[in-house]
Motif scaffolding. Structure first.
Motif, PDB file in Angstrom:
ATOM      1  N   SER A  54       4.059   1.671 -36.486  1.00 42.50           N
ATOM      2  CA  SER A  54       3.168   1.443 -37.747  1.00 42.50           C
ATOM      3  C   SER A  54       2.015   2.639 -37.476  1.00 42.50           C
ATOM      4  N   LEU A  55       1.320   2.934 -38.411  1.00 40.35           N
ATOM      5  CA  LEU A  55       0.037   3.828 -38.496  1.00 40.35           C
ATOM      6  C   LEU A  55      -1.140   3.151 -39.431  1.00 40.35           C
ATOM      7  N   SER A  56      -1.959   3.345 -38.747  1.00 38.43           N
ATOM      8  CA  SER A  56      -3.131   2.504 -39.239  1.00 38.43           C
ATOM      9  C   SER A  56      -4.557   2.997 -38.968  1.00 38.43           C
ATOM     10  N   SER A  57      -5.472   3.432 -40.132  1.00 34.56           N
ATOM     11  CA  SER A  57      -6.574   3.790 -40.260  1.00 34.56           C
ATOM     12  C   SER A  57      -7.706   2.723 -39.682  1.00 34.56           C
ATOM     13  N   ILE A  58      -8.185   2.802 -38.483  1.00 33.46           N
ATOM     14  CA  ILE A  58      -8.859   1.742 -38.001  1.00 33.46           C
ATOM     15  C   ILE A  58     -10.363   1.854 -38.062  1.00 33.46           C
ATOM     16  N   ASN A  59     -11.373   0.820 -37.851  1.00 32.78           N
ATOM     17  CA  ASN A  59     -12.580   0.801 -38.167  1.00 32.78           C
ATOM     18  C   ASN A  59     -13.240   0.581 -36.848  1.00 32.78           C
ATOM     19  N   PRO A  60     -14.446   0.993 -36.329  1.00 37.34           N
ATOM     20  CA  PRO A  60     -15.063   0.663 -34.847  1.00 37.34           C
ATOM     21  C   PRO A  60     -15.352  -0.733 -35.035  1.00 37.34           C
ATOM     22  N   VAL A  61     -15.293  -1.153 -33.510  1.00 37.87           N
ATOM     23  CA  VAL A  61     -15.520  -2.630 -33.360  1.00 37.87           C
ATOM     24  C   VAL A  61     -17.157  -3.017 -33.828  1.00 37.87           C
ATOM     25  N   HIS A  62     -17.994  -2.083 -33.885  1.00 35.21           N
ATOM     26  CA  HIS A  62     -19.277  -2.324 -34.373  1.00 35.21           C
ATOM     27  C   HIS A  62     -19.273  -1.781 -35.749  1.00 35.21           C
ATOM     28  N   ILE A  63     -19.271  -2.404 -36.801  1.00 38.58           N
ATOM     29  CA  ILE A  63     -19.221  -1.495 -38.480  1.00 38.58           C
ATOM     30  C   ILE A  63     -20.716  -1.347 -38.523  1.00 38.58           C
ATOM     31  N   PRO A  64     -21.076  -0.143 -38.592  1.00 37.33           N
ATOM     32  CA  PRO A  64     -22.525   0.051 -39.123  1.00 37.33           C
ATOM     33  C   PRO A  64     -22.621  -0.249 -40.698  1.00 37.33           C
ATOM     34  N   LYS A  65     -23.976  -0.559 -40.725  1.00 34.45           N
ATOM     35  CA  LYS A  65     -24.623  -0.616 -42.034  1.00 34.45           C
ATOM     36  C   LYS A  65     -23.944   0.260 -43.134  1.00 34.45           C
ATOM     37  N   GLY A  66     -23.488  -0.376 -44.219  1.00 35.09           N
ATOM     38  CA  GLY A  66     -23.227   0.785 -45.304  1.00 35.09           C
ATOM     39  C   GLY A  66     -21.668   1.184 -45.083  1.00 35.09           C
ATOM     40  N   TYR A  67     -20.833   0.832 -44.160  1.00 35.89           N
ATOM     41  CA  TYR A  67     -19.787   1.565 -43.715  1.00 35.89           C
ATOM     42  C   TYR A  67     -18.705   1.366 -44.640  1.00 35.89           C
ATOM     43  N   LYS A  68     -18.016   2.345 -45.302  1.00 35.08           N
ATOM     44  CA  LYS A  68     -16.754   2.188 -46.041  1.00 35.08           C
ATOM     45  C   LYS A  68     -15.614   2.978 -45.442  1.00 35.08           C
ATOM     46  N   GLN A  69     -14.283   2.271 -45.626  1.00 36.24           N
ATOM     47  CA  GLN A  69     -12.990   3.002 -45.174  1.00 36.24           C
ATOM     48  C   GLN A  69     -12.872   4.314 -46.077  1.00 36.24           C
ATOM     49  N   PRO A  70     -13.085   5.688 -45.085  1.00 39.00           N
ATOM     50  CA  PRO A  70     -13.037   6.770 -45.884  1.00 39.00           C
ATOM     51  C   PRO A  70     -11.366   6.875 -46.273  1.00 39.00           C
ATOM     52  N   PRO A  71     -11.217   7.854 -47.450  1.00 36.71           N
ATOM     53  CA  PRO A  71      -9.832   8.196 -47.782  1.00 36.71           C
ATOM     54  C   PRO A  71      -9.232   9.091 -46.803  1.00 36.71           C
ATOM     55  N   ALA A  72      -7.854   9.447 -47.039  1.00 31.77           N
ATOM     56  CA  ALA A  72      -7.107  10.315 -46.084  1.00 31.77           C
ATOM     57  C   ALA A  72      -7.602  11.640 -45.991  1.00 31.77           C
ATOM     58  N   SER A  73      -8.309  11.995 -47.016  1.00 37.20           N
ATOM     59  CA  SER A  73      -8.828  13.459 -47.140  1.00 37.20           C
ATOM     60  C   SER A  73     -10.253  13.722 -45.959  1.00 37.20           C
ATOM     61  N   HIS A  74     -10.341  12.716 -45.292  1.00 35.64           N
ATOM     62  CA  HIS A  74     -11.406  12.714 -44.254  1.00 35.64           C
ATOM     63  C   HIS A  74     -10.679  12.527 -42.908  1.00 35.64           C
ATOM     64  N   THR A  75     -11.346  13.339 -41.943  1.00 34.77           N
ATOM     65  CA  THR A  75     -11.123  13.299 -40.425  1.00 34.77           C
ATOM     66  C   THR A  75     -11.507  11.704 -40.039  1.00 34.77           C
ATOM     67  N   LYS A  76     -10.603  10.774 -39.507  1.00 38.12           N
ATOM     68  CA  LYS A  76     -10.931   9.485 -39.033  1.00 38.12           C
ATOM     69  C   LYS A  76      -9.979   9.166 -38.033  1.00 38.12           C
ATOM     70  N   VAL A  77     -10.303   7.846 -37.443  1.00 35.47           N
ATOM     71  CA  VAL A  77      -9.332   7.359 -36.252  1.00 35.47           C
ATOM     72  C   VAL A  77      -8.210   6.564 -36.740  1.00 35.47           C
ATOM     73  N   TRP A  78      -7.010   7.215 -36.494  1.00 39.33           N
ATOM     74  CA  TRP A  78      -5.821   6.297 -36.677  1.00 39.33           C
ATOM     75  C   TRP A  78      -5.040   5.957 -35.505  1.00 39.33           C
ATOM     76  N   LYS A  79      -4.597   4.662 -35.685  1.00 39.72           N
ATOM     77  CA  LYS A  79      -3.749   3.923 -34.438  1.00 39.72           C
ATOM     78  C   LYS A  79      -2.467   3.929 -34.865  1.00 39.72           C
ATOM     79  N   VAL A  80      -1.598   4.632 -33.805  1.00 36.85           N
ATOM     80  CA  VAL A  80      -0.266   4.658 -34.012  1.00 36.85           C
ATOM     81  C   VAL A  80       0.564   3.784 -33.097  1.00 36.85           C
ATOM     82  N   PHE A  81       1.261   2.742 -33.475  1.00 40.68           N
ATOM     83  CA  PHE A  81       2.143   2.063 -32.623  1.00 40.68           C
ATOM     84  C   PHE A  81       3.562   2.802 -32.604  1.00 40.68           C
ATOM     85  N   SER A  82       3.843   3.057 -31.306  1.00 42.62           N
ATOM     86  CA  SER A  82       5.358   3.439 -31.067  1.00 42.62           C
ATOM     87  C   SER A  82       5.944   2.835 -29.907  1.00 42.62           C
ATOM     88  N   GLN A  83       7.361   2.851 -29.737  1.00 42.80           N
ATOM     89  CA  GLN A  83       7.897   2.295 -28.598  1.00 42.80           C
ATOM     90  C   GLN A  83       8.026   3.629 -27.491  1.00 42.80           C
TER      91      GLN A  83
END
Length: 509
Positions: free
Chosen positions: A384-413
């Motif tokens: 899987s490949l997921s764009s993840i949010n911080p464990v503390h969501i800042p006020k006014g935070y929105k999930q940015p589109p893929a055109s932005h640099t952000k944190v992705w979580k990749v699950f692999s074997q």
């Protein structure tokens, strides 16, 4: 969901709050209590066990919790930039009543919800992309899979309705000596059957199509357990329940629950690795002998040992997970039980997604999918490949589109190579890798799980993981083991391995 189901669950939830009062009152009424209890492991299972043991045995007992790593175990976070992100168990089901009770008791808020969308990837292209409109998703699912999706929800719902019975059993103080008895009490032979056939066999038998299993069910089992639809049916149902709406997480990270439970249990945390456990016999004041468990451990100050009346092991006793040895036990206790744990590698990447990897020409600025699940295909080298949010969501935070640099979580074997990273991302400035033996490799037919009772007063909490590994499953097992330890200490065998709860309650009233 029927109104009857809702009212039953509401009653269960309300009844759960009385559990602590039942435990504390019983502890004060019974005079002869153990003096010292050891818990090995400070993950959610170990800390919940300490919490429930305190309820059952009262304030007089000393509880030591041994942990060689950090409190939280497989509930863990990592810091990237200015924020922390979940690397371990990240989501909790809305019907997880023990976890709901914990955060209410600890005063920890639920993390703010952020809108998300899902897509399914076959290693070459996106096969399905969720819309923001429910009706559009419904029509797409109906067109591609008929009523399979609705029937799947109904099937999972029927299993959850039976599973919820465990809260009633525990509310009234009933416990079970092994996993099979617990499952049979709440689900009858149907739950044991699920443990002995694959999810694929189960769902085909229920009339689901192979295409639906390959394209919808397999991606869900891959993201939740890193395995295919050939896992056994019970853990498969738990995995599908994890695809429900209403999933939640703890503000600041799910591991906060473990720290809070440890504090509320008034236990002493001993930062040390337990190396062995032995049975020791000592004389008492009356001239008779008493048996204790000698826990040998190694910490910053070197080797040491302590004697305990009761020991709860809350870490897996399997190859690659534990090297605790047991001596003086008859029959012998193995250091490693049969079976193995499945490796899942979590890679957090702060980077820019390569849209061409997904086989789409959609502009990155318009791509707002946050969770990309994969089919069981030779072309999909990730689970899987997921764009993840911080464990503390800042006020006014929105999930940015893929055109932005952000944190992705990749699950692999397996760990991702540089070449694989370059396929998924155009660029990155941070990579954090965690290798987990996170859950068992579920291979039916099911063989007998390890027992909850390893010896007279030695208990094994993680036996439940061979039914299903989940945050709430560990909490249920912790409650069960605490009740089991209490009843066996005081000879209350009528509260152990009993079924037909409603019949028994009518008899008691």
């Amino acid at each position: 969901m029927s109104p009857q189901s809702l009212s039953l669950r509401a009653l269960l939830f309300l009844g759960l709050w009385h559990t602590g009062r039942r435990g504390l009152s019983s502890a004060s009424e019974l005079q002869h209590q153990p003096k010292k209890i050891a818990v090995v492991g400070a993950g959610i299972g170990g800390t919940a066990a300490a919490y429930y043991l305190r309820q059952e045995f009262g304030a007089g007992v000393k509880i030591d919790v041994f942990e060689s790593d950090t409190v939280g175990g497989r509930l863990a976070t990592v810091k990237i930039g200015d924020h922390e992100y979940e690397t371990g168990g990240s989501m909790i089901h809305p019907l997880n009543l023990h976890m709901k009770h914990f955060i209410e008791k600890l005063g920890i808020p639920v993390r703010k919800d952020v809108d998300s969308k899902m897509a399914i990837f076959d290693g070459k292209e996106l096969m399905f992309e969720e819309s923001e409109w429910f009706i559009v998703n419904f029509i797409r699912m109906l067109w591609q899979y008929g009523f399979n999706f609705i029937r799947m929800q109904m099937w999972v719902e029927s299993i959850l309705d039976k599973f919820m019975r465990i809260y009633q059993y525990q509310q009234y103080g009933y416990s079970f000596s092994n996993v099979e008895r617990l499952l049979h009490a709440i689900g009858g032979n149907s739950f044991l059957t699920l443990m002995n056939q694959t999810l694929e066999e189960t769902m085909i038998g229920e009339g689901f199509s192979q295409v639906f299993l390959n394209e919808i069910v397999a991606p869900i089992t891959r993201v939740n357990y890193g395995q295919s639809v050939r896992i056994h049916g019970f853990v498969g149902a738990v995995s599908l329940a994890g695809a429900d709406s209403g999933l939640w997480a703890v503000e600041g990270g799910n591991k906060r629950v473990c720290s809070g439970l440890l504090y509320h249990s008034k236990s002493e945390l001993i930062p040390a690795k337990v190396t062995s456990i032995a049975v020791k016999v000592r004389p008492s004041k009356t001239g008779a002998t008493s048996s204790f468990y000698e826990v040998n451990y190694y910490g910053e100050s070197g080797s040491a040992h302590s004697l305990y009346d009761i020991v709860v092991i809350a870490t897996p006793l399997h190859q690659g997970k534990s090297d605790i040895t047991f001596s003086g036990f008859s029959p012998p206790i193995p250091s490693n039980y049969p079976g193995r744990y499945h490796q899942t590698v979590t890679t957090l990447v702060h980077g820019l997604l390569n849209m061409s990897y997904l086989g789409t020409t959609q502009p990155a600025s318009e791509f707002t999918v946050s969770d990309i699940l994969t089919t069981d295909s030779k072309d999909a080298f990730i689970n899987s490949l997921s764009s993840i949010n911080p464990v503390h969501i800042p006020k006014g935070y929105k999930q940015p589109p893929a055109s932005h640099t952000k944190v992705w979580k990749v699950f692999s074997q397996q760990p991702l190579s540089q070449e694989q990273l370059q396929k998924i991302f155009l660029s990155w400035d941070s990579v954090s890798e965690s290798r987990w033996l996170a859950y068992p490799a579920y291979r039916p037919p099911h063989r007998n799980t390890p027992p909850f009772i390893l010896h007279d007063r030695l208990y094994y909490l993680n036996a439940v993981e061979w039914a299903a590994s989940a945050i709430e499953m560990s909490s249920i097992s912790a409650r069960n083991v605490a009740l089991l330890a209490h009843h066996r200490w005081h000879g209350q065998i009528a509260k152990i391995d009993q079924e037909d709860l409603h019949t028994r309650l009518r008899g008691e009233l």
